[in-house]
Design a protein around this motif. Structure first.
Motif, PDB file in Angstrom:
ATOM      1  N   ARG A 117      -0.136   3.521  -3.302  1.00 32.63           N
ATOM      2  CA  ARG A 117      -0.032   2.176  -2.746  1.00 32.63           C
ATOM      3  C   ARG A 117      -1.177   1.989  -1.765  1.00 32.63           C
ATOM      4  O   ARG A 117      -1.355   2.773  -0.836  1.00 32.63           O
ATOM      5  N   LYS A 118      -1.948   0.956  -1.987  1.00 27.05           N
ATOM      6  CA  LYS A 118      -3.065   0.642  -1.102  1.00 27.05           C
ATOM      7  C   LYS A 118      -2.551  -0.081   0.140  1.00 27.05           C
ATOM      8  O   LYS A 118      -1.590  -0.849   0.062  1.00 27.05           O
ATOM      9  N   ARG A 119      -3.199   0.169   1.247  1.00 32.12           N
ATOM     10  CA  ARG A 119      -2.829  -0.488   2.504  1.00 32.12           C
ATOM     11  C   ARG A 119      -2.866  -2.004   2.315  1.00 32.12           C
ATOM     12  O   ARG A 119      -3.805  -2.548   1.751  1.00 32.12           O
ATOM     13  N   GLY A 120      -1.805  -2.672   2.730  1.00 32.82           N
ATOM     14  CA  GLY A 120      -1.736  -4.127   2.640  1.00 32.82           C
ATOM     15  C   GLY A 120      -1.194  -4.648   1.320  1.00 32.82           C
ATOM     16  O   GLY A 120      -0.924  -5.833   1.192  1.00 32.82           O
ATOM     17  N   SER A 121      -1.025  -3.774   0.338  1.00 35.18           N
ATOM     18  CA  SER A 121      -0.515  -4.205  -0.964  1.00 35.18           C
ATOM     19  C   SER A 121       0.998  -4.358  -0.911  1.00 35.18           C
ATOM     20  O   SER A 121       1.680  -3.625  -0.198  1.00 35.18           O
ATOM     21  N   ASP A 122       1.519  -5.285  -1.699  1.00 41.79           N
ATOM     22  CA  ASP A 122       2.969  -5.479  -1.759  1.00 41.79           C
ATOM     23  C   ASP A 122       3.584  -4.761  -2.951  1.00 41.79           C
ATOM     24  O   ASP A 122       4.748  -4.949  -3.266  1.00 41.79           O
TER      25      ASP A 122
END
Length: 85
Positions: free
Chosen positions: A20-25
């Protein structure tokens, strides 16, 4: 500390990568099997427990090669939960 990716290995030739990338939902899951050597991507809503549970069932089935019990599935659920909201 923040985990950004976890790689899982099931039966021989069956792998998954959870990230999961930072800021991704969403939680990104790549499933690699002998049938899909280039991988098959799945995207799970990080705030939806039902999506996470469904993905855990999918991972367990594809990596273990059989429909598992609740405790089998829960192991995969715990790994996905690391990336949940």
């Amino acid at each position: 500390m923040r985990a950004t990716r976890i790689d899982l290995e099931g039966r021989p030739g069956h792998y998954a990568s959870i990230s999961r990338k930072r800021g991704s939902d969403r939680i990104d899951v790549r499933l690699l099997t002998p049938d899909t050597p280039n991988g098959r991507d799945h995207h799970v809503q990080a705030d939806c427990i039902d999506d996470i549970r469904s993905m855990a069932e999918c991972l367990q089935f594809h990596l273990d090669g059989r429909r598992g019990t609740n405790s089998d599935i829960h192991g995969y659920f715990r790994e996905l939960e690391r990336f949940a909201n």
